[in-house]
Each structure stands twice: as C-alpha cells, then as structure tokens.
Write an enzyme that holds these catalytic residues in place. Structure first.
Site, PDB file in Angstrom:
ATOM      1  N   GLU A 239      -9.502  -5.972  47.599  1.00 42.63           N
ATOM      2  CA  GLU A 239      -9.880  -6.352  46.119  1.00 42.63           C
ATOM      3  C   GLU A 239     -11.352  -6.051  46.524  1.00 42.63           C
ATOM      4  O   GLU A 239     -12.262  -5.456  45.503  1.00 42.63           O
ATOM      5  CB  GLU A 239      -9.605  -7.395  45.828  1.00 42.63           C
ATOM      6  CG  GLU A 239      -9.959  -7.955  44.342  1.00 42.63           C
ATOM      7  CD  GLU A 239      -9.263  -8.961  43.699  1.00 42.63           C
ATOM      8  OE1 GLU A 239      -8.351  -8.997  43.291  1.00 42.63           O
ATOM      9  OE2 GLU A 239     -10.097 -10.132  43.711  1.00 42.63           O
TER      10      GLU A 239
ATOM     11  N   GLU B 228      -1.561 -16.289  34.306  1.00 42.09           N
ATOM     12  CA  GLU B 228      -0.274 -16.964  34.950  1.00 42.09           C
ATOM     13  C   GLU B 228      -0.434 -18.347  35.564  1.00 42.09           C
ATOM     14  O   GLU B 228       0.242 -19.041  34.978  1.00 42.09           O
ATOM     15  CB  GLU B 228      -0.148 -16.038  36.458  1.00 42.09           C
ATOM     16  CG  GLU B 228       0.357 -14.516  36.258  1.00 42.09           C
ATOM     17  CD  GLU B 228      -0.840 -13.745  36.199  1.00 42.09           C
ATOM     18  OE1 GLU B 228      -2.022 -14.017  35.707  1.00 42.09           O
ATOM     19  OE2 GLU B 228      -0.920 -12.577  36.561  1.00 42.09           O
TER      20      GLU B 228
ATOM     21  N   LYS C 234     -10.764 -20.536  39.260  1.00 48.08           N
ATOM     22  CA  LYS C 234     -12.096 -20.307  39.156  1.00 48.08           C
ATOM     23  C   LYS C 234     -12.507 -20.173  37.624  1.00 48.08           C
ATOM     24  O   LYS C 234     -13.387 -20.952  37.281  1.00 48.08           O
ATOM     25  CB  LYS C 234     -12.701 -19.035  39.764  1.00 48.08           C
ATOM     26  CG  LYS C 234     -14.071 -18.937  39.814  1.00 48.08           C
ATOM     27  CD  LYS C 234     -14.770 -17.709  40.601  1.00 48.08           C
ATOM     28  CE  LYS C 234     -16.019 -17.439  40.414  1.00 48.08           C
ATOM     29  NZ  LYS C 234     -16.552 -16.293  41.077  1.00 48.08           N
TER      30      LYS C 234
ATOM     31  N   LYS D 168      -4.607  -6.161  33.254  1.00 46.17           N
ATOM     32  CA  LYS D 168      -4.754  -7.127  32.692  1.00 46.17           C
ATOM     33  C   LYS D 168      -4.776  -7.314  31.098  1.00 46.17           C
ATOM     34  O   LYS D 168      -3.774  -7.816  30.335  1.00 46.17           O
ATOM     35  CB  LYS D 168      -5.671  -8.206  33.037  1.00 46.17           C
ATOM     36  CG  LYS D 168      -5.582  -8.837  34.298  1.00 46.17           C
ATOM     37  CD  LYS D 168      -6.748 -10.059  34.368  1.00 46.17           C
ATOM     38  CE  LYS D 168      -6.887 -10.433  35.942  1.00 46.17           C
ATOM     39  NZ  LYS D 168      -8.106 -11.077  36.265  1.00 46.17           N
TER      40      LYS D 168
ATOM     41  N   GLY E 292     -13.914 -15.309  44.003  1.00 50.69           N
ATOM     42  CA  GLY E 292     -12.490 -15.715  44.095  1.00 50.69           C
ATOM     43  C   GLY E 292     -11.585 -15.597  45.412  1.00 50.69           C
ATOM     44  O   GLY E 292     -11.236 -16.707  46.208  1.00 50.69           O
ATOM     45  N   ARG E 293     -11.881 -14.531  46.132  1.00 48.86           N
ATOM     46  CA  ARG E 293     -11.074 -14.118  47.459  1.00 48.86           C
ATOM     47  C   ARG E 293     -11.821 -14.819  48.642  1.00 48.86           C
ATOM     48  O   ARG E 293     -11.366 -14.790  49.713  1.00 48.86           O
ATOM     49  CB  ARG E 293     -10.757 -12.819  47.642  1.00 48.86           C
ATOM     50  CG  ARG E 293     -11.995 -12.009  47.442  1.00 48.86           C
ATOM     51  CD  ARG E 293     -11.741 -10.297  47.101  1.00 48.86           C
ATOM     52  NE  ARG E 293     -12.841  -9.544  46.894  1.00 48.86           N
ATOM     53  CZ  ARG E 293     -13.181  -9.382  45.541  1.00 48.86           C
ATOM     54  NH1 ARG E 293     -12.621 -10.310  44.542  1.00 48.86           N
ATOM     55  NH2 ARG E 293     -14.232  -8.746  45.211  1.00 48.86           N
TER      56      ARG E 293
ATOM     57  N   HIS F  84       9.931  -4.882  65.222  1.00 50.03           N
ATOM     58  CA  HIS F  84      11.399  -4.610  64.960  1.00 50.03           C
ATOM     59  C   HIS F  84      11.594  -3.922  63.499  1.00 50.03           C
ATOM     60  O   HIS F  84      12.523  -3.806  62.777  1.00 50.03           O
ATOM     61  CB  HIS F  84      12.462  -5.558  64.961  1.00 50.03           C
ATOM     62  CG  HIS F  84      12.407  -6.200  66.478  1.00 50.03           C
ATOM     63  ND1 HIS F  84      13.311  -5.489  67.327  1.00 50.03           N
ATOM     64  CD2 HIS F  84      11.441  -6.813  67.205  1.00 50.03           C
ATOM     65  CE1 HIS F  84      13.001  -5.953  68.520  1.00 50.03           C
ATOM     66  NE2 HIS F  84      12.052  -6.965  68.383  1.00 50.03           N
TER      67      HIS F  84
HETATM   68  O1  F6P Z   1      -6.820 -10.861  39.191  1.00 51.77           O
HETATM   69  C1  F6P Z   1      -7.639 -10.882  40.513  1.00 51.77           C
HETATM   70  C2  F6P Z   1      -8.373 -12.111  40.425  1.00 51.77           C
HETATM   71  O2  F6P Z   1      -9.522 -12.155  39.511  1.00 51.77           O
HETATM   72  C3  F6P Z   1      -8.999 -12.668  41.635  1.00 51.77           C
HETATM   73  O3  F6P Z   1     -10.099 -12.063  41.978  1.00 51.77           O
HETATM   74  C4  F6P Z   1      -8.833 -13.900  41.608  1.00 51.77           C
HETATM   75  O4  F6P Z   1      -9.055 -14.572  42.731  1.00 51.77           O
HETATM   76  C5  F6P Z   1      -7.812 -14.249  40.737  1.00 51.77           C
HETATM   77  O5  F6P Z   1      -7.638 -13.335  39.952  1.00 51.77           O
HETATM   78  C6  F6P Z   1      -7.366 -15.693  40.043  1.00 51.77           C
HETATM   79  O6  F6P Z   1      -8.353 -15.916  39.466  1.00 51.77           O
HETATM   80  P1  F6P Z   1      -8.889 -17.426  38.812  1.00 51.77           P
HETATM   81  O7  F6P Z   1      -9.343 -18.438  40.108  1.00 51.77           O
HETATM   82  O8  F6P Z   1      -9.921 -17.489  37.906  1.00 51.77           O
HETATM   83  O9  F6P Z   1      -7.602 -17.895  38.284  1.00 51.77           O
END
Ligand code: F6P
Length: 561
Positions: A365, A224, A218, A521, A278-279, A396
């Site tokens: 979240e 990462e 987003k 972060k 995002g979620r 189990h």
């Molecule tokens: O660290 C959490 C977060 O901000 C989430 O809310 C989001 O879905 C994810 O990181 C990834 O963010 P992006 O889509 O901006 O890479």
C-alpha cells in the site's frame, strides 16, 4: 526519453548515481554468489549488529562497490534529509498535506517531536496513560459489564491498518510464556472481514456478558468496519439491552465526532492523529489498546521501547550503518536494477506467522505507486510483491519456485532463543535446533545451488540431471533476533516500517498515501445502490458491462431461488 526532458521534472532515474548503478548491473550479472561468498572481507563488511539484531546481507548479489554506488544513490535522493524531515514533522505526505510521525507514538516521555509548532509527545502519552488506566480497570475487574461480570474477552473490529499490525503483534506475543501468563486466559479476537463467516468466527464461544468490543477505525467511515460494528452492537444489545453499549463498546479513531454519532460515549474513545497513517498505526491506540487489554500495559510498553530503539537508530545512525537504510537500499537494488518483482518474508518462527500479511499491506500500500511525488509517471519499477510464510512450512509450499524458478530475494528471520523450549529426551536436536538448521541451510542452498557436475558426481541418472541441478546465485538476507518478545517484535516492526519508507524516499514517491484503494471502494458503493434498487423497487441491473450485468443478475437470482 526521460521525463526531465519533456515536462521539466526530475526523476531519480535521471541522476548519475542511478545510471552508474545501471551500468554496474552487467558486472554483477557476471558474478556468482558462490564466488562472492569466498571473499571473507566482503562477507565481514556485510554482517552488522545493532541492539541485539544481527543483519547478514552477504548473500545479496552485490559487491562492496555496489554498496558504494547505492550509498551515492541514497545521498542523491537525499535520504538523510528526508529522514530528518520526517522526524521534524514536515508535511512529507504531500498529497494529503500531512506529516508522517508514527515514530512519535513510541517516543519516551520527555523526548520532543515538534509538529506544526507543537510538541506531540505529551499528547501521545496522554492517550497512553488513558489506555493504561482503562486496561488496568478492565483487567482487574473494576470496569465490569452490564451484568456486573468481568469483561475477559475482547473483539477488536477493524480492517487493513486497523487490523493487520495489531494481529501481528498479538500473535507474536501469544506464545511468549511471560505474555501468555499476563493474558491469564483472556481472549482477544479480531473481526476484519465483512463476510458473515468472519463474524461467526469472531463471536464463536463468546458470551456478550463478558465481552468488550473495541471498534478500531481511523476514519470511522470504513464500510466493513461500520457494518461489523452495527452487527456486534446488535449482538450485545439483543442479550443485554440498549444500555449495555456504554460498558461493552469503546472506540479508537481520529474522528471522535463520528464515534459520538455512532452512539458511543466520547469518554470511551481513544484518539490518535492524522499524522499517523493507517498501516503505520500499530503503536497508536489502534494496536496498543487491544494489546494492553490482552497482555497488560507494561508488556506493551516494551513493544513501544523496541520500536523506539530502531526509530532512534534510524534517525541518528550514518547511512552506512543504518539498518533500515541498508535494507531499503537492498530492496531498491533488487527491484529496480536486478528486476526482481517480489520479496519473500520468511520468519523461522511460528509466532511470526502474521508478519508477512502485515508487511504485505505496509509495503504494497505504501510503495505500490506509479508516479513520483510531483505526479511524473515513473520510468522504473517501484514497490514489490511481498508474500511469505513461516519456515519450515513455506519450504513445503512455494520454495520450489524460489530455488529453481523465479528470482525472488528472500528475508530469512531467525530467533536465537525460542519462546518454547521443547527438548525430547534422547533426541540430539531440539525442535528449535531443527527449525534453525533449516534457517541456516536455505540461504546457502539458494546462493550456491548445485552444478551439473556436482549432480553427476552424486550418481544422478543423466536424464534427471537437468531437473536436479540448481543455478544458485539467488539473493537473500538473514536477520537474527536474540529472542521473540515484546521488545524484539517492536524492533522488527520499526525495521520494516522504516525500510519501506527508505525505498519510497529513493524512488521519489509518496509512500504515505493510498489513493489506489479508492476506485474499488467507490465502485462497490455503486453496486450496493444497484442491489438496493433491484431488491426494493424491482428495478433491473443496468449501467454495467455485459460481464458485470450477467454476474450480478446471476447473484441476485440465486438469492431468490
Ligand atoms: O482501504 C485501505 C485503508 O484505507 C487502509 O489504508 C486503512 O488502514 C484501512 O483502509 C482501514 O481504514 P480505517 O482505519 O479508517 O477504518
């Protein structure tokens, strides 16, 4: 003393409806589910059906009176008004000054959803049409790779909301015979973790010549994802040359400027909007592009239709019959009044193995907050610990704790018609029947338990009786879906998305921001800078506590030796 008295702010816990429920808790603690389950009328009133979904919440530690009080709480918290505000594009995500309109992502053409004076549905469909066109081209082989070969594999890079929802939907359809036929041997891999091991898993057995990389972010700033994107870019370029990027890499983002800066053609970018959290973004290009590449756009459209069916129901159904509202109220009751810290998500379907990981992020979240919308610290618990596994595997693993240990409300999710019909000749029950026998047995085992007398009657030796009795009175709800396909997977997604929103509406929190993930972060950025200084300038590790200094040194020394 309530905060209302000290800072002029109103928490829902200051309301009469909340206090009424608190006063009601003792009454409920004196009742046992095995008695409540005798009341046919009560049970009948707690089983509801909507668009093929059966919801049975008769095994909640609640009476009809509890539900009247919960509906009063919903009215006090203005749940209906908040639902209306959400669908009308009001900036209900106040800390980020944004509307919350993920439901618009699945609105059929022609439906109007106005945000800041503009109908957003046409823009949604513009992107969906672009996805359809691009995914058709890739799947039919008119969009080919650098060397002219068909791009039959996709690596979707993304993390958190840009990963978990799409993974849930992909996995739910992977074993659906119709979807599997449409996938026709194509492979979709997800690359989320920055761990080099995850990179190696994602590209294992893939050929750069036939691989399309989709960067999903987003913000297009997530550390990462950006690093993994660079890694994948060099993997492609190393074998196909720098010119391959235009054919082998596309992006999904709201930040088209950064997409361009990364070196991608903006024409190869699929946008979405700030009003999609995002979620909550599975139904934007975040999920729809990788899923359409894998299964074809028409299949994915059924997923959107399933989600919209629940959206529309959520928007229009009265509180008393509204599935997400009922589910949300049940969770508020369990968390804030019965003080249950967790919720188990237990799908009796292997294809739903990625449901719990997605709900973990969606719920934790969203509702893992400590202050109300106006910043007032909460004096009650909000949010819960979500976890789960498909049945019967979970039985189990951790069910022991659920049966005889902590009080964990369970969501059992069952499927009437399995994606796979395996009937062994001569066997009385099919694999699916066996699975579902467990689905039906567990809720009653939890509700009824086994008394000391019952254990004794079974001839259990006296010294083992305390170990073999079950208190019961453990709450659960059951959701039965006709089958698991794109449509019902979409329904399930929207059911949980809106349930979680309802919980937040009642707790008076902002379920749509996520400031809590920022601190970690920024500390990682500081550590990254330290590592660079140690490596490039030979500086020492300083500015940290004893523990972090010791561990960092140990890591850096270990690297050298
Ligand atoms: O660290 C959490 C977060 O901000 C989430 O809310 C989001 O879905 C994810 O990181 C990834 O963010 P992006 O889509 O901006 O890479």
């Amino acid at each position: 003393m309530s905060c209302a008295n000290t800072c002029g702010s109103e928490l829902i816990s200051d309301s009469r409806a909340w206090r009424d429920l608190q006063d009601h808790v003792d009454e409920i603690f004196n009742l046992h589910l095995k008695d409540l389950m005798q009341d046919r009328d009560r049970c009948k009133s707690m089983i509801k059906e909507f668009d093929g979904i059966v919801l049975d919440y008769s095994r909640q530690r609640a009476t009809q009176c509890t539900f009247s009080k919960l509906f009063a709480l919903a009215r006090q918290a203005k749940v209906k008004e908040k639902i209306d505000a959400m669908f009308s594009g009001v900036h209900i995500n106040r800390t980020e000054d944004r509307p919350v309109l993920h439901a618009a992502l699945r609105a059929p053409r022609g439906v109007k959803i106005i945000c800041d004076g503009k109908d957003v549905v046409p823009e949604v469909w513009e992107v969906l049409d672009k996805i359809k066109c691009f995914s058709d081209q890739v799947r039919m082989g008119s969009w080919v790779g650098e060397t002219g070969k068909v791009l039959k594999d996709v690596v979707a890079i993304g993390i958190g909301g840009s990963y978990l929802g799409p993974l849930f939907a992909y996995t739910a359809l992977q074993t659906d015979p119709e979807a599997a036929k449409l996938a026709d041997g194509r492979r979709l891999r997800f690359l989320a973790n920055v761990d080099p091991v995850d990179v190696s898993i994602a590209i294992n057995g893939l050929d750069p010549e036939t691989t399309l990389v989709v960067i999903v972010s987003k913000t297009f700033t997530t550390g990462e994802t950006m690093l993994n994107s660079k890694t994948m870019k060099s993997w492609l370029v190393a074998s196909l040359g720098p010119g391959c990027v235009a054919k082998h890499m596309v992006a999904v983002s709201t930040n088209l400027k950064l997409v361009k800066e990364f070196g991608l053609n903006p024409d190869n970018a699929f946008g979405f909007w700030d009003w999609v959290g995002g979620r909550f973004s599975v139904c934007s290009a975040v999920g729809i592009l990788p899923l359409a590449l894998q299964y074809g756009f028409p299949k994915v459209q059924q997923f959107l239709e399933g989600a919209w069916s629940v959206d529309y129901h959520f928007k229009t159904a009265p509180l008393e019959d509204n599935f997400p509202v009922l589910l949300g109220l049940i969770s508020v009751w369990n968390v804030s009044f019965l003080r249950c810290p967790a919720r188990a998500i237990l799908p009796y379907s292997q294809a739903l193995q990625k449901l719990a990981p997605h709900i973990q992020q969606l719920s934790m979240e969203s509702n893992g907050k400590g202050v109300a919308m106006d910043g007032t610290p909460l004096n009650y618990h909000a949010g819960e610990i979500d976890f789960g596994e498909p049945g019967t595997n979970g039985q189990h693993s951790f069910y022991q704790l659920i049966h005889q240990g902590r009080l964990i409300p369970c969501d059992f999710i069952g499927i009437i018609k399995s994606q796979q019909a395996v009937n062994l000749k001569g066997e009385l029950v099919s694999n699916h029947d066996e699975l579902m026998c467990n689905f039906f047995a567990q809720p009653d085992a939890l509700a009824y338990g086994k008394t000391r007398e019952e254990a004794r009657k079974e001839g259990i030796p006296e010294e083992l009786v305390p170990h073999k009795m079950f208190t019961g009175n453990r709450p659960s709800l059951s959701i039965l879906l006709p089958t698991l396909d794109a449509y019902t997977a979409g329904q399930l997604l929207a059911l949980y998305e809106h349930r979680i929103a309802v919980q937040g509406f009642i707790w008076g929190i902002n379920s749509f921001d996520q400031w809590g993930v920022e601190l970690g972060k920024s500390l990682a950025t500081k550590v990254r800078q330290t590592m660079n200084k140690v490596r490039t300038k030979g500086e020492c590790v300083c500015g940290y506590n004893y523990s972090t200094t010791y561990m960092l040194n140990r890591f850096l020394q270990g690297e050298i030796t």
